[in-house]
Design a protein around this motif. Structure first.
Motif, PDB file in Angstrom:
ATOM      1  N   ARG A 174       0.887  -1.172   0.000  1.00 33.12           N
ATOM      2  CA  ARG A 174       0.000   0.000   0.000  1.00 33.12           C
ATOM      3  C   ARG A 174       0.916   1.209   0.000  1.00 33.12           C
ATOM      4  NH1 ARG A 174      -5.327  -0.403   0.313  1.00 33.12           N
ATOM      5  NH2 ARG A 174      -6.216  -2.267   1.213  1.00 33.12           N
ATOM      6  N   VAL A 175       0.580   2.173  -0.825  1.00 33.05           N
ATOM      7  CA  VAL A 175       1.452   3.335  -0.994  1.00 33.05           C
ATOM      8  C   VAL A 175       0.922   4.501  -0.165  1.00 33.05           C
ATOM      9  CG1 VAL A 175       2.521   4.883  -2.654  1.00 33.05           C
ATOM     10  CG2 VAL A 175       1.960   2.551  -3.333  1.00 33.05           C
ATOM     11  N   TRP A 176       1.778   4.965   0.765  1.00 37.11           N
ATOM     12  CA  TRP A 176       1.407   6.081   1.639  1.00 37.11           C
ATOM     13  C   TRP A 176       2.308   7.284   1.429  1.00 37.11           C
ATOM     14  CZ3 TRP A 176      -3.121   5.671   3.905  1.00 37.11           C
ATOM     15  CH2 TRP A 176      -3.640   4.400   4.154  1.00 37.11           C
ATOM     16  N   GLY A 177       3.526   7.073   1.010  1.00 36.19           N
ATOM     17  CA  GLY A 177       4.489   8.170   0.860  1.00 36.19           C
ATOM     18  C   GLY A 177       5.218   8.091  -0.456  1.00 36.19           C
ATOM     19  N   PRO A 178       6.438   8.633  -0.496  1.00 35.13           N
ATOM     20  CA  PRO A 178       7.222   8.638  -1.732  1.00 35.13           C
ATOM     21  C   PRO A 178       7.562   7.219  -2.194  1.00 35.13           C
ATOM     22  CG  PRO A 178       8.188  10.115  -0.090  1.00 35.13           C
ATOM     23  CD  PRO A 178       7.119   9.333   0.599  1.00 35.13           C
ATOM     24  N   THR A 179       7.627   7.044  -3.508  1.00 28.38           N
ATOM     25  CA  THR A 179       8.064   5.783  -4.101  1.00 28.38           C
ATOM     26  C   THR A 179       9.041   6.082  -5.223  1.00 28.38           C
ATOM     27  OG1 THR A 179       6.151   5.766  -5.587  1.00 28.38           O
ATOM     28  CG2 THR A 179       5.977   4.425  -3.590  1.00 28.38           C
ATOM     29  N   ARG A 180       9.830   5.072  -5.539  1.00 33.36           N
ATOM     30  CA  ARG A 180      10.819   5.231  -6.592  1.00 33.36           C
ATOM     31  C   ARG A 180      10.913   3.919  -7.369  1.00 33.36           C
ATOM     32  NH1 ARG A 180      17.201   6.032  -5.315  1.00 33.36           N
ATOM     33  NH2 ARG A 180      17.938   6.056  -7.460  1.00 33.36           N
ATOM     34  N   PHE A 181      10.913   4.021  -8.693  1.00 28.92           N
ATOM     35  CA  PHE A 181      11.055   2.872  -9.577  1.00 28.92           C
ATOM     36  C   PHE A 181      12.340   3.072 -10.375  1.00 28.92           C
ATOM     37  CE2 PHE A 181       6.684   2.937  -8.490  1.00 28.92           C
ATOM     38  CZ  PHE A 181       6.142   1.692  -8.743  1.00 28.92           C
ATOM     39  N   ARG A 182      13.229   2.084 -10.320  1.00 27.47           N
ATOM     40  CA  ARG A 182      14.500   2.216 -11.038  1.00 27.47           C
ATOM     41  C   ARG A 182      14.786   0.931 -11.798  1.00 27.47           C
ATOM     42  NH1 ARG A 182      19.677   0.961 -10.094  1.00 27.47           N
ATOM     43  NH2 ARG A 182      21.225   2.236 -11.125  1.00 27.47           N
ATOM     44  N   SER A 183      15.226   1.094 -13.045  1.00 26.41           N
ATOM     45  CA  SER A 183      15.633  -0.035 -13.868  1.00 26.41           C
ATOM     46  C   SER A 183      17.157  -0.072 -13.899  1.00 26.41           C
ATOM     47  CB  SER A 183      15.078   0.127 -15.289  1.00 26.41           C
ATOM     48  OG  SER A 183      15.598  -0.867 -16.137  1.00 26.41           O
ATOM     49  N   PRO A 184      17.787  -0.980 -13.114  1.00 29.34           N
ATOM     50  CA  PRO A 184      19.242  -0.980 -13.013  1.00 29.34           C
ATOM     51  C   PRO A 184      19.950  -1.498 -14.261  1.00 29.34           C
ATOM     52  CG  PRO A 184      18.344  -2.820 -11.764  1.00 29.34           C
ATOM     53  CD  PRO A 184      17.183  -2.028 -12.274  1.00 29.34           C
ATOM     54  N   GLY A 185      19.209  -2.148 -15.187  1.00 28.07           N
ATOM     55  CA  GLY A 185      19.827  -2.678 -16.398  1.00 28.07           C
ATOM     56  C   GLY A 185      20.396  -4.054 -16.146  1.00 28.07           C
ATOM     57  N   PRO A 186      21.112  -4.636 -17.089  1.00 31.78           N
ATOM     58  CA  PRO A 186      21.502  -4.012 -18.353  1.00 31.78           C
ATOM     59  C   PRO A 186      20.366  -3.924 -19.370  1.00 31.78           C
ATOM     60  CG  PRO A 186      22.278  -6.278 -18.299  1.00 31.78           C
ATOM     61  CD  PRO A 186      21.644  -6.002 -16.950  1.00 31.78           C
ATOM     62  N   GLN A 187      19.256  -4.647 -19.166  1.00 32.54           N
ATOM     63  CA  GLN A 187      18.153  -4.563 -20.111  1.00 32.54           C
ATOM     64  C   GLN A 187      17.013  -3.733 -19.520  1.00 32.54           C
ATOM     65  OE1 GLN A 187      17.330  -9.028 -19.695  1.00 32.54           O
ATOM     66  NE2 GLN A 187      15.305  -8.264 -20.234  1.00 32.54           N
ATOM     67  N   ASP A 188      16.087  -3.329 -20.377  1.00 33.16           N
ATOM     68  CA  ASP A 188      14.923  -2.578 -19.927  1.00 33.16           C
ATOM     69  C   ASP A 188      14.083  -3.447 -18.987  1.00 33.16           C
ATOM     70  OD1 ASP A 188      15.877  -0.740 -21.730  1.00 33.16           O
ATOM     71  OD2 ASP A 188      14.196  -0.913 -23.127  1.00 33.16           O
ATOM     72  N   ALA A 189      13.322  -2.792 -18.120  1.00 40.11           N
ATOM     73  CA  ALA A 189      12.409  -3.503 -17.216  1.00 40.11           C
ATOM     74  C   ALA A 189      10.995  -3.401 -17.781  1.00 40.11           C
ATOM     75  CB  ALA A 189      12.451  -2.886 -15.821  1.00 40.11           C
ATOM     76  N   ARG A 190      10.301  -4.548 -17.811  1.00 41.07           N
ATOM     77  CA  ARG A 190       8.898  -4.570 -18.222  1.00 41.07           C
ATOM     78  C   ARG A 190       8.132  -5.257 -17.112  1.00 41.07           C
ATOM     79  NH1 ARG A 190       5.057  -7.520 -21.484  1.00 41.07           N
ATOM     80  NH2 ARG A 190       6.439  -9.320 -21.671  1.00 41.07           N
ATOM     81  N   TYR A 191       7.064  -4.630 -16.653  1.00 37.48           N
ATOM     82  CA  TYR A 191       6.328  -5.157 -15.505  1.00 37.48           C
ATOM     83  C   TYR A 191       4.840  -4.877 -15.617  1.00 37.48           C
ATOM     84  CZ  TYR A 191       6.798  -0.271 -14.040  1.00 37.48           C
ATOM     85  OH  TYR A 191       6.766   1.099 -13.984  1.00 37.48           O
ATOM     86  N   VAL A 192       4.073  -5.626 -14.861  1.00 36.37           N
ATOM     87  CA  VAL A 192       2.631  -5.419 -14.745  1.00 36.37           C
ATOM     88  C   VAL A 192       2.395  -4.761 -13.391  1.00 36.37           C
ATOM     89  CG1 VAL A 192       0.381  -6.538 -14.479  1.00 36.37           C
ATOM     90  CG2 VAL A 192       1.998  -7.366 -16.204  1.00 36.37           C
ATOM     91  N   LEU A 193       1.578  -3.729 -13.401  1.00 34.72           N
ATOM     92  CA  LEU A 193       1.201  -3.035 -12.179  1.00 34.72           C
ATOM     93  C   LEU A 193      -0.313  -3.178 -12.013  1.00 34.72           C
ATOM     94  CD1 LEU A 193       1.861  -1.096  -9.804  1.00 34.72           C
ATOM     95  CD2 LEU A 193       1.516   0.787 -11.411  1.00 34.72           C
ATOM     96  N   ALA A 194      -0.722  -3.897 -10.972  1.00 38.75           N
ATOM     97  CA  ALA A 194      -2.144  -3.992 -10.638  1.00 38.75           C
ATOM     98  C   ALA A 194      -2.411  -2.933  -9.577  1.00 38.75           C
ATOM     99  CB  ALA A 194      -2.494  -5.376 -10.114  1.00 38.75           C
ATOM    100  N   VAL A 195      -3.365  -2.049  -9.844  1.00 40.87           N
ATOM    101  CA  VAL A 195      -3.679  -0.932  -8.958  1.00 40.87           C
ATOM    102  C   VAL A 195      -5.104  -1.112  -8.445  1.00 40.87           C
ATOM    103  CG1 VAL A 195      -3.911   1.564  -8.786  1.00 40.87           C
ATOM    104  CG2 VAL A 195      -2.161   0.584 -10.280  1.00 40.87           C
ATOM    105  N   VAL A 196      -5.275  -1.019  -7.117  1.00 40.35           N
ATOM    106  CA  VAL A 196      -6.598  -1.154  -6.521  1.00 40.35           C
ATOM    107  C   VAL A 196      -6.827   0.034  -5.605  1.00 40.35           C
ATOM    108  CG1 VAL A 196      -8.133  -2.627  -5.166  1.00 40.35           C
ATOM    109  CG2 VAL A 196      -6.324  -3.677  -6.566  1.00 40.35           C
ATOM    110  N   LEU A 197      -7.900   0.775  -5.859  1.00 43.40           N
ATOM    111  CA  LEU A 197      -8.238   1.911  -5.016  1.00 43.40           C
ATOM    112  C   LEU A 197      -8.627   1.450  -3.620  1.00 43.40           C
ATOM    113  CD1 LEU A 197     -10.363   4.030  -7.522  1.00 43.40           C
ATOM    114  CD2 LEU A 197      -8.140   4.649  -6.571  1.00 43.40           C
ATOM    115  N   PRO A 198      -8.280   2.225  -2.586  1.00 38.93           N
ATOM    116  CA  PRO A 198      -8.635   1.826  -1.220  1.00 38.93           C
ATOM    117  C   PRO A 198     -10.143   1.865  -1.001  1.00 38.93           C
ATOM    118  CG  PRO A 198      -7.454   3.938  -1.239  1.00 38.93           C
ATOM    119  CD  PRO A 198      -7.518   3.448  -2.648  1.00 38.93           C
TER     120      PRO A 198
END
Length: 198
Positions: A174-198
């Motif tokens: 659950r997200v309450w404050g700051p968040t950070r997403f970083r792709s360290p490599g060497p390849q691109d990051a591909r992901y699924v994000l499931a978002v659910v409202l509270p």
């Protein structure tokens, strides 16, 4: 004889999505009765950037949209869906809205866009290798997120804790404050994000 738009120093036409997004941002500000200055104070985004985004002179970054979503109490997907047509029950891959923040190397596909009667949505995210995307606050406090990495590696920081995810790993929070997403490599990051409202 026709003259090409790029000749004689003419600026390229703005992206149609940026035009619709700018118009919607202006509508939201008007609905709240705020001046550009008031919105700048509430969001922490400069008046100049807000004005240029509303006029589609610039494409707002993900960080700017996140701040505006926080002020307006919407997720980014909700805001972006408001500039698209009424969402269908079945959304073919070719019809899924794609938004790109070229400055940060972030591409976002709304696989299952938000709908007024539903609380969840699915997003495909892509971060180029080395991309670093920071949000200073969630668009909606307490937002539930499930992050499933499909390719590459992703580092997600929330509540000052860094989580390193590889292909197949899933993080839920659950997200309450700051968040950070970083792709360290060497390849691109591909992901699924499931978002659910509270």
């Amino acid at each position: 004889m026709k003259q090409h738009a790029m000749e004689a120093g003419a600026a390229p036409a703005p992206d149609p999505v940026d035009v619709r997004l700018g118009a919607r941002l202006a509508e939201l500000r008007a609905e709240h009765g705020w001046s550009l200055g008031e919105l700048a104070e509430r969001s922490g985004v400069s008046r100049s950037t807000l004005s240029r985004a509303e006029r589609a002179e610039i494409s707002p970054t993900a960080a700017v949209l996140n701040r505006l979503c926080h002020v307006y109490g919407r997720t980014m997907s909700q805001l972006l869906s408001e500039v698209e047509a009424e969402p269908a029950l079945l959304l073919r891959a070719a019809e899924q809205p794609v938004w790109e923040d070229r400055a940060s190397g972030f591409l976002r596909r709304s696989v299952s866009p938000p709908h007024p009667g539903l609380r969840g949505e699915l997003v495909e995210g892509r971060l180029t290798a080395g991309a670093d995307l920071a949000y200073d606050r969630p668009p909606v406090p307490g937002l539930e997120q499930h992050i499933w990495v499909l390719e590459g590696a992703l580092e997600v920081t929330a509540r000052d804790v860094e989580h390193r995810l590889g292909a197949g790993d899933c993080l839920r929070l659950r997200v309450w404050g700051p968040t950070r997403f970083r792709s360290p490599g060497p390849q691109d990051a591909r992901y699924v994000l499931a978002v659910v409202l509270p």
